[in-house]
Design an enzyme around this catalytic site. Structure first.
Site, PDB file in Angstrom:
ATOM      1  N   SER A 160      47.555  -2.321 -52.050  1.00  0.00           N
ATOM      2  CA  SER A 160      47.973  -1.791 -50.751  1.00  0.00           C
ATOM      3  C   SER A 160      49.465  -1.988 -50.583  1.00  0.00           C
ATOM      4  O   SER A 160      50.098  -2.774 -51.299  1.00  0.00           O
ATOM      5  CB  SER A 160      47.223  -2.500 -49.608  1.00  0.00           C
ATOM      6  OG  SER A 160      47.599  -3.858 -49.544  1.00  0.00           O
ATOM      7  N   GLY A 162      51.991  -0.385 -51.382  1.00  0.00           N
ATOM      8  CA  GLY A 162      52.875  -0.088 -52.493  1.00  0.00           C
ATOM      9  C   GLY A 162      52.940  -1.142 -53.578  1.00  0.00           C
ATOM     10  O   GLY A 162      53.705  -1.001 -54.533  1.00  0.00           O
ATOM     11  N   GLU A 267      45.413  10.920 -46.309  1.00  0.00           N
ATOM     12  CA  GLU A 267      46.775  11.259 -46.707  1.00  0.00           C
ATOM     13  C   GLU A 267      46.810  12.527 -47.562  1.00  0.00           C
ATOM     14  O   GLU A 267      45.940  12.736 -48.409  1.00  0.00           O
ATOM     15  CB  GLU A 267      47.402  10.110 -47.486  1.00  0.00           C
ATOM     16  CG  GLU A 267      47.531   8.828 -46.677  1.00  0.00           C
ATOM     17  CD  GLU A 267      48.153   7.715 -47.490  1.00  0.00           C
ATOM     18  OE1 GLU A 267      49.324   7.857 -47.902  1.00  0.00           O
ATOM     19  OE2 GLU A 267      47.469   6.700 -47.723  1.00  0.00           O
ATOM     20  N   GLU A 279      45.089  10.142 -50.704  1.00  0.00           N
ATOM     21  CA  GLU A 279      44.298   8.925 -50.595  1.00  0.00           C
ATOM     22  C   GLU A 279      43.603   8.886 -49.240  1.00  0.00           C
ATOM     23  O   GLU A 279      43.856   9.732 -48.368  1.00  0.00           O
ATOM     24  CB  GLU A 279      45.171   7.677 -50.785  1.00  0.00           C
ATOM     25  CG  GLU A 279      45.770   7.550 -52.174  1.00  0.00           C
ATOM     26  CD  GLU A 279      46.416   6.193 -52.409  1.00  0.00           C
ATOM     27  OE1 GLU A 279      45.999   5.220 -51.759  1.00  0.00           O
ATOM     28  OE2 GLU A 279      47.341   6.125 -53.233  1.00  0.00           O
ATOM     29  N   ASP A 286      48.528   2.064 -41.611  1.00  0.00           N
ATOM     30  CA  ASP A 286      49.789   1.476 -41.167  1.00  0.00           C
ATOM     31  C   ASP A 286      50.739   2.505 -40.557  1.00  0.00           C
ATOM     32  O   ASP A 286      51.399   2.228 -39.551  1.00  0.00           O
ATOM     33  CB  ASP A 286      50.476   0.698 -42.295  1.00  0.00           C
ATOM     34  CG  ASP A 286      50.612   1.476 -43.590  1.00  0.00           C
ATOM     35  OD1 ASP A 286      50.305   2.689 -43.614  1.00  0.00           O
ATOM     36  OD2 ASP A 286      51.030   0.870 -44.600  1.00  0.00           O
ATOM     37  N   THR A 287      50.791   3.722 -41.116  1.00  0.00           N
ATOM     38  CA  THR A 287      51.660   4.744 -40.529  1.00  0.00           C
ATOM     39  C   THR A 287      51.196   5.136 -39.127  1.00  0.00           C
ATOM     40  O   THR A 287      51.975   5.649 -38.334  1.00  0.00           O
ATOM     41  CB  THR A 287      51.705   6.002 -41.414  1.00  0.00           C
ATOM     42  OG1 THR A 287      50.400   6.591 -41.480  1.00  0.00           O
ATOM     43  CG2 THR A 287      52.178   5.673 -42.814  1.00  0.00           C
ATOM     44  N   ARG A 364      56.563  -7.088 -44.140  1.00  0.00           N
ATOM     45  CA  ARG A 364      56.617  -6.355 -42.877  1.00  0.00           C
ATOM     46  C   ARG A 364      56.144  -7.299 -41.769  1.00  0.00           C
ATOM     47  O   ARG A 364      55.013  -7.761 -41.788  1.00  0.00           O
ATOM     48  CB  ARG A 364      55.720  -5.126 -42.965  1.00  0.00           C
ATOM     49  CG  ARG A 364      55.772  -4.234 -41.742  1.00  0.00           C
ATOM     50  CD  ARG A 364      55.053  -2.922 -42.015  1.00  0.00           C
ATOM     51  NE  ARG A 364      53.653  -3.107 -42.317  1.00  0.00           N
ATOM     52  CZ  ARG A 364      52.941  -2.354 -43.170  1.00  0.00           C
ATOM     53  NH1 ARG A 364      53.518  -1.375 -43.813  1.00  0.00           N
ATOM     54  NH2 ARG A 364      51.664  -2.585 -43.372  1.00  0.00           N
TER      55      ARG A 364
END
Length: 393
Positions: A160, A162, A267, A279, A286-287, A364
């Site tokens: 996850s 990246g 996505e 995906e 998160d976006t 983050r």
């Protein structure tokens, strides 16, 4: 008729979250607004959702035995997976025993491994996807890169944000990409996926909600990534009605196959009028944190309403909105955020700090949100607010 009991009583409705990061924290808040007793679970103590849940447990969620023992102990009405690193075979077992896995054990099992979701989309449903291969050892990996061609994308089959993802543009990068993908895996999978690098115009997340009254879509969310991890997102992303219809059709087909009630983050890559499925996450994305300011019902509220079996008559969109990540770099258990007063000085701007207990490298740790009368203004406001926050370690 949906009934909700009193938390911490024998008549309580209980939800157990597997994963207690910033997304899980918002889910817990929405559950508590509806009177649901919440139990937060993660691999480390004091995770964000643990700080607001009724109680918490720290376990290795990849351990099937430990996971089944905990669920048996707590006997929740809902098991809510919020991350990838979970023993999904245990969820299948628990669902067979009568537990309610959100949105379904099948959805969690299929989507938490890139191999399974690609096979479902490309081979079973015939959904358009980029060319891909899987590799379980170095020789298979080198062969797959040769077949896909350069440049290509390399990812762990389970990861996850990246982690483990890289772009191979020349042969000398193959070895490091293979090692990095193995290091970045989050589950028990030992495979990597090699993907064709698509020359797309943009990528979007389409929040798709399966609920008692049917399927509802939020406005499309555009986003920018660095190293596979999102840095900013905005809503609505400009796109033609024809392309949006294609995305909605594909999202419906895939989520219908997975089943259950809940919110899915689907996505897509888009080039001109061509759409590729990328995906899918069977949970808030998160976006989609941008929905905390863009809609009357955030993605977290929609997820909770859906799996509780409550109606979603409509979703009111307030206008152009954006989010920008607040990242922290360093090594500390004592992160301090300063200058919030300056970051919040603009109208229609919000700051959310996640309360993560530590940072090791880069993490983050918060997000700035903004709404305006245009996407450009909203993006600028969110990025400015995020940039004004000062980090002290």
């Amino acid at each position: 008729m949906i009934r909700i009991g009193t938390p911490l009583s024998s008549r309580a409705n209980r939800a157990l979250l597997l994963g207690s990061g910033e997304l899980g924290k918002e889910v817990v808040i929405e559950l508590q607004r509806l009177g649901v007793e919440t139990i937060a679970v993660d691999r480390y103590d004091n995770a964000p959702a643990m700080q607001v849940a009724h109680r918490s447990h720290t376990i290795d969620m990849r351990d099937s035995k430990a996971l089944i023992e905990l669920v048996t102990l707590e006997a929740p009405d809902f098991i809510v997976p919020e991350i990838e690193a979970i023993a999904t075979e245990a969820l299948v077992t628990l669902e067979a025993q009568g537990f309610n896995v959100v949105p379904s054990a099948r959805a969690a099992h299929v989507t938490m491994n890139r191999e399974r979701i690609r096979v479902l989309a490309a081979q079973e449903l015939g959904v358009p996807v980029c060319d891909f291969r899987f590799a379980s050892n170095r020789d298979e990996f080198f062969d797959a890169v040769e077949q896909i061609g350069l440049p290509c994308i390399v990812k762990p089959t389970m990861s996850s944000s990246g982690k483990g993802q890289s772009t191979v543009r020349k042969n000398t990068q193959r070895e490091s990409a293979w090692e990095y993908a193995l290091e970045g895996t989050r589950g028990t999978a030992d495979q990597v996926i090699i993907e064709e690098l698509i020359d797309f115009d943009y990528e979007i997340t389409l929040l798709t909600i399966r609920h008692v009254d049917g399927t509802t879509f939020c406005e499309p969310i555009g986003h920018r990534q660095e190293g596979g991890d999102y840095q900013e997102s905005w809503q609505p992303h400009p796109m033609s009605r024809q392309v949006l219809n294609q995305c909605q059709n594909i999202a419906s087909r895939v989520t219908d196959s997975l089943g259950g009630f809940g919110l899915f983050g689907v996505e897509f890559f888009v080039k001109d009028e061509t759409v590729w499925f990328s995906e899918l996450s069977p949970r808030p994305h998160d976006t989609g944190m941008v929905t905390l300011i863009s809609q009357d019902l955030s993605e977290f509220a929609l997820h909770v309403r859906a799996f509780l079996g409550l109606p979603i008559p409509q979703v009111e969109f307030f206008g152009p909105s954006a989010s920008a990540v607040i990242s922290v770099h360093g090594d500390s258990d004592q992160v301090i955020f300063e200058n919030l007063d300056h970051g919040l000085a603009q109208p229609l701007t919000e700051i959310r700090l996640f309360g993560k207990p530590q940072v090791r490298g880069e993490r983050r740790m918060g997000v700035a949100l903004a709404r305006s009368d245009s996407l450009d203004k909203a993006k600028d406001s969110a990025k400015q607010a995020a940039s004004l926050i000062r980090i002290k370690l």
